[in-house]
Design an enzyme around this catalytic site. Structure first.
Site, short mmCIF file in Angstrom:
data_model
loop_
_atom_site.label_atom_id
_atom_site.label_comp_id
_atom_site.label_asym_id
_atom_site.label_seq_id
_atom_site.Cartn_x
_atom_site.Cartn_y
_atom_site.Cartn_z
N LYS A 88 -15.96 1.54 -2.10
CA LYS A 88 -16.61 2.52 -3.40
C LYS A 88 -15.97 1.83 -4.15
O LYS A 88 -16.57 1.72 -5.99
CB LYS A 88 -15.66 3.42 -2.97
CG LYS A 88 -15.86 4.75 -2.29
CD LYS A 88 -15.12 5.87 -2.42
CE LYS A 88 -13.47 6.11 -2.28
NZ LYS A 88 -12.94 5.69 -0.80
N ARG A 115 -10.89 14.34 -3.21
CA ARG A 115 -11.38 14.69 -1.71
C ARG A 115 -11.04 15.38 -1.38
O ARG A 115 -10.84 15.53 -0.50
CB ARG A 115 -9.79 13.28 -1.87
CG ARG A 115 -9.74 12.00 -1.87
CD ARG A 115 -8.86 10.96 -1.48
NE ARG A 115 -8.17 9.52 -1.09
CZ ARG A 115 -8.67 8.70 -1.84
NH1 ARG A 115 -8.87 8.61 -2.83
NH2 ARG A 115 -8.00 7.48 -0.81
N ARG A 126 -7.92 -6.47 3.65
CA ARG A 126 -8.48 -6.52 2.85
C ARG A 126 -6.93 -7.60 1.70
O ARG A 126 -6.15 -6.49 1.49
CB ARG A 126 -8.68 -4.95 2.58
CG ARG A 126 -8.73 -5.03 0.71
CD ARG A 126 -9.27 -3.68 0.27
NE ARG A 126 -8.52 -2.22 0.82
CZ ARG A 126 -8.96 -0.94 0.40
NH1 ARG A 126 -10.35 -0.69 0.24
NH2 ARG A 126 -8.24 0.08 0.90
N ARG A 152 -2.49 -4.11 -0.37
CA ARG A 152 -1.67 -3.57 -0.71
C ARG A 152 -1.27 -2.68 0.84
O ARG A 152 -1.12 -3.09 1.92
CB ARG A 152 -2.59 -1.74 -0.36
CG ARG A 152 -3.68 -2.28 -1.39
CD ARG A 152 -4.69 -1.11 -1.42
NE ARG A 152 -4.14 0.53 -1.06
CZ ARG A 152 -5.71 1.06 -1.56
NH1 ARG A 152 -6.41 0.61 -2.13
NH2 ARG A 152 -5.37 2.48 -0.65
N ARG A 189 -4.96 7.79 7.36
CA ARG A 189 -5.68 7.87 5.73
C ARG A 189 -7.32 8.17 6.48
O ARG A 189 -8.02 9.04 5.74
CB ARG A 189 -6.35 6.62 4.90
CG ARG A 189 -4.48 6.57 4.16
CD ARG A 189 -4.61 5.15 3.73
NE ARG A 189 -5.60 4.40 3.18
CZ ARG A 189 -5.59 3.03 2.35
NH1 ARG A 189 -4.91 2.11 3.37
NH2 ARG A 189 -6.73 2.99 1.43
P1 AMP Z 1 -7.21 4.96 -2.60
O1 AMP Z 1 -6.82 4.03 -3.42
O2 AMP Z 1 -7.98 5.41 -3.35
O3 AMP Z 1 -7.20 4.39 -0.88
O4 AMP Z 1 -6.03 5.78 -2.72
C1 AMP Z 1 -4.45 5.07 -2.00
C2 AMP Z 1 -3.79 6.13 -2.60
O5 AMP Z 1 -3.65 7.28 -3.60
C3 AMP Z 1 -4.43 7.60 -0.67
O6 AMP Z 1 -3.84 7.21 0.55
C4 AMP Z 1 -3.77 8.90 -1.30
O7 AMP Z 1 -2.12 8.73 -1.07
C5 AMP Z 1 -3.25 9.18 -2.82
N1 AMP Z 1 -5.23 9.21 -4.20
C6 AMP Z 1 -5.69 8.74 -4.30
N2 AMP Z 1 -6.72 9.50 -4.74
C7 AMP Z 1 -6.09 10.49 -4.36
C8 AMP Z 1 -6.90 12.35 -4.70
N3 AMP Z 1 -7.80 11.75 -5.02
N4 AMP Z 1 -6.39 12.21 -3.77
C9 AMP Z 1 -5.02 12.84 -3.52
N5 AMP Z 1 -4.17 11.26 -2.87
C10 AMP Z 1 -5.36 10.84 -3.30
#
Ligand code: AMP
Length: 225
Positions: A18, A93, A132, A165, A176
């Site tokens: 994404k 999400r 990554r 990360r 996740r």
């Molecule tokens: P990402 O970078 O999109 O993988 O997001 C990293 C982390 O941020 C996720 O594992 C969640 O803990 C939190 N997070 C990001 N977007 C959301 C969302 N829309 N709803 C809830 N938690 C989120």
């Protein structure tokens, strides 16, 4: 000329591409790229109250509660640069987040125009996540095997330091992915029923995925220009 705001969502499990694809699409679409994970990481880095609230959930690979997430993303969408719409990445999400988004957009007589659902098998995701690497400075994304930087540990684009990360470990990514199936995948049917969702095979090269996505967003680009 067609100038209605356009809201495009990139939907998909962690490491489905994404963020990488959003970086490629946003210039062509002339839409700001709003990534909820980036907003959380920014808050974490600057140790804001929001960042501290989100920290534990992020470290565990769990979702941050809807109320916190919705408030944060809505505040971002109210910024003037989002007047023409946005390319949303990682939000919504959950169904509750999707409903909150829909209600907020309806107030502006806008709606979600297109949902790009990037499909990648779970085992591929684990390999992608654990390899990554991200740039600390500009956020560019690499993979030690599939998309290596020219010099190990250094960003090709800005010379910044690459890092992993803390939630990109095998254990956390399994959580996740489970969270994705449990809480996020219902959005596929939700948006399919609204006839705004298209499936994209994300298990191809970055270039091929960009090509598929570009073909799907082309009608929107034409209407914006
Ligand atoms: P990402 O970078 O999109 O993988 O997001 C990293 C982390 O941020 C996720 O594992 C969640 O803990 C939190 N997070 C990001 N977007 C959301 C969302 N829309 N709803 C809830 N938690 C989120």
């Amino acid at each position: 000329m067609h100038t209605d705001p356009q809201y495009i969502i990139l939907l998909g499990p962690p490491a489905s591409g994404k963020g990488t694809q959003a970086t490629k699409l946003r210039a062509a679409l002339e839409l700001p790229h709003i990534a909820s994970g980036d907003l959380f990481r920014y808050n974490l880095k600057h140790q804001t109250e929001l960042g501290l609230k989100a920290k534990g959930y992020m470290e565990q690979g769990e979702l941050v509660p809807d109320a916190i997430t919705i408030r944060m993303v809505m505040a971002r969408l109210r910024q003037p640069d989002c007047a023409g719409g946005a390319l949303l990445d990682g939000f919504p999400r959950t169904i509750a987040q999707a409903e909150a988004l829909e209600a907020a957009l309806a107030e502006e007589e806008a709606q979600v125009n297109l949902v790009l659902n990037i499909v990648v098998p779970d085992d591929v995701l684990v390999e992608r996540v654990t390899g990554r690497r991200l740039c600390r400075e500009c956020g560019a994304s690499y993979h030690v095997k599939f998309l290596p930087p020219q010099a190990a540990g250094i960003c090709d684009k800005c010379g910044g330091e690459l890092y992993q990360r803390p939630d990109d470990t095998e254990e956390t990514v399994r959580t996740r992915i489970a969270v994705y199936w449990e809480q996020t995948s219902p959005l596929v049917d939700y948006y399919r029923q609204q006839s705004v969702l298209v499936d994209i095979d994300g298990n191809q090269s970055v270039e091929k995925v960009t090509e598929s996505l570009t073909a799907k967003v082309a009608p929107i680009m034409v209407s914006r220009n």
